[in-house]
Design an enzyme around this catalytic site. Structure first.
Site, PDB file in Angstrom:
ATOM      1  CG  ASN A  39      -8.075  -1.914  -4.924  1.00 53.06           C
ATOM      2  OD1 ASN A  39      -7.170  -2.727  -4.756  1.00 53.06           O
ATOM      3  ND2 ASN A  39      -8.312  -0.936  -4.044  1.00 53.06           N
ATOM      4  CG  ASP A  94      -2.080   0.945   1.103  1.00 52.59           C
ATOM      5  OD1 ASP A  94      -2.386   1.377  -0.033  1.00 52.59           O
ATOM      6  OD2 ASP A  94      -2.679   1.288   2.145  1.00 52.59           O
TER       7      ASP A  94
HETATM    8  C1  IPE Z   1      -5.314  -2.674  -0.054  1.00 55.21           C
HETATM    9  O1  IPE Z   1      -5.019  -1.357  -0.262  1.00 55.21           O
HETATM   10  C2  IPE Z   1      -5.392  -3.376  -1.378  1.00 55.21           C
HETATM   11  C3  IPE Z   1      -4.110  -3.546  -2.067  1.00 55.21           C
HETATM   12  C4  IPE Z   1      -2.947  -3.240  -1.610  1.00 55.21           C
HETATM   13  C5  IPE Z   1      -4.223  -4.149  -3.355  1.00 55.21           C
HETATM   14  P1  IPE Z   1      -6.189  -0.265  -0.353  1.00 55.21           P
HETATM   15  O2  IPE Z   1      -5.516   1.030  -0.552  1.00 55.21           O
HETATM   16  O3  IPE Z   1      -7.204  -0.665  -1.344  1.00 55.21           O
HETATM   17  O4  IPE Z   1      -6.841  -0.395   1.095  1.00 55.21           O
HETATM   18  P2  IPE Z   1      -7.689   0.664   1.931  1.00 55.21           P
HETATM   19  O5  IPE Z   1      -8.792   1.150   1.040  1.00 55.21           O
HETATM   20  O6  IPE Z   1      -6.766   1.755   2.330  1.00 55.21           O
HETATM   21  O7  IPE Z   1      -8.171  -0.121   3.115  1.00 55.21           O
HETATM   22  C1  IPE Z   2      -1.619   0.296  -3.351  1.00 57.07           C
HETATM   23  O1  IPE Z   2      -1.396   1.659  -3.432  1.00 57.07           O
HETATM   24  C2  IPE Z   2      -1.827  -0.330  -4.693  1.00 57.07           C
HETATM   25  C3  IPE Z   2      -3.220  -0.634  -5.014  1.00 57.07           C
HETATM   26  C4  IPE Z   2      -4.224  -0.707  -4.172  1.00 57.07           C
HETATM   27  C5  IPE Z   2      -3.510  -0.886  -6.409  1.00 57.07           C
HETATM   28  P1  IPE Z   2      -2.609   2.687  -3.372  1.00 57.07           P
HETATM   29  O2  IPE Z   2      -3.034   2.984  -4.768  1.00 57.07           O
HETATM   30  O3  IPE Z   2      -3.701   2.183  -2.495  1.00 57.07           O
HETATM   31  O4  IPE Z   2      -1.905   3.948  -2.741  1.00 57.07           O
HETATM   32  P2  IPE Z   2      -2.488   4.912  -1.622  1.00 57.07           P
HETATM   33  O5  IPE Z   2      -2.953   4.056  -0.500  1.00 57.07           O
HETATM   34  O6  IPE Z   2      -3.619   5.662  -2.250  1.00 57.07           O
HETATM   35  O7  IPE Z   2      -1.335   5.779  -1.255  1.00 57.07           O
HETATM   36 MG    MG Z   3      -4.140   2.390  -0.527  1.00 56.54          MG
END
Ligand code: IPE
Ligand code: IPE
Ligand code: MG
Length: 228
Positions: free
Chosen positions: A60, A12
């Site tokens: 997502n 993340d």
């Molecule tokens: C978790 O990250 C999913 C992945 C890393 C693929 P998110 O960014 O989607 O999670 P939340 O929404 O902060 O809980």
């Molecule tokens: C994790 O990074 C990757 C995916 C969930 C695809 P994020 O896209 O969630 O990055 P933040 O949490 O918004 O920084």
């Molecule tokens: Mg995230």
């Protein structure tokens, strides 16, 4: 040093990493992919047998279509390139998640990579795309019914055997980057007794040395599994 058999990582913070630099989010995802390559290698070298990386959750899809489209395109590019790295390290590839609901091109690439690496005997790399624990559990319950199991036959073993992780040992160490302290629907059943390791580092800044620090931390833990 006790090396965890199964390490799972919630990767993340790509978006925030890019935003901090005044860049579009997709640049963070691109940087994140490069980190995956290094972490794969580092985990394999450390003797980890199963590495599960959370790349895209069932939730997502709620993101703007432009970001989802860019992520899927990036994923396909990455999957095609990966075959060489996996061959070099003898790593087996396995998709975790629902094939249905993903673009057909991604489905085909996933299958092709699984087939191309099926005979490798090193670490298994489980890539979670279109993955959600609740969906996984619901479909496992449905499969129990489809398989004609009676109420008495539904238990931890028969249900576990119908999860996408059937045959894979439980998660020993669950890592999450970006400073969030939550599981976000990742491997809920499989992490029942996992050791948790949270770091404030954003995923694109997570290095092989950081992975080794997490593995080192794991060796200090005393696991009890409910015993004394
Ligand atoms: C978790 O990250 C999913 C992945 C890393 C693929 P998110 O960014 O989607 O999670 P939340 O929404 O902060 O809980
Ligand atoms: C994790 O990074 C990757 C995916 C969930 C695809 P994020 O896209 O969630 O990055 P933040 O949490 O918004 O920084
Ligand atoms: Mg995230």
């Amino acid at each position: 040093m006790t090396v965890p058999t199964h390490v799972a990582i919630i990767m993340d913070g790509n978006g925030r990493w890019a935003a901090q630099k005044g860049w579009p989010r997709i640049k963070g995802h691109k940087a994140g992919v490069q980190v995956v390559e290094r972490i794969l290698e580092a985990a394999s070298d450390a003797g980890v047998r199963h590495l599960s990386l959370y790349a895209f959750s069932t939730e997502n899809w709620k993101r703007p279509p432009l970001e989802v489209g860019a992520l899927m395109a990036l994923l396909r590019m990455y999957l095609r390139m990966l075959v060489h790295q996996l061959a070099r390290k003898g790593i087996r590839f396995h998709h975790l998640g629902a094939l249905q609901g993903m673009p057909t091109g991604v489905q085909a690439d996933m299958r092709a990579l699984e087939e191309a690496t099926a005979k490798n005997t090193g670490m298994t790399f489980h890539l979670a795309v279109n993955y959600g624990s609740r969906l996984e559990l619901a479909q496992a319950a449905r499969r129990c019914v489809e398989d004609g199991l009676s109420a008495e036959e539904i238990n931890e073993t028969s249900l576990g055997a119908r999860l996408w992780t059937a045959g894979i040992p439980d998660v020993d160490l669950l890592i999450r980057t970006s400073g969030e302290h939550r599981i976000s629907n990742f491997l809920l059943w499989q992490s029942a007794y996992a050791e948790l390791y949270m770091t404030d580092l954003l995923w694109p800044d997570f290095s092989p040395a950081d992975l080794r620090a997490a593995l080192e931390d794991y060796t200090q833990r005393e696991r009890r599994f409910g015993g004394i």
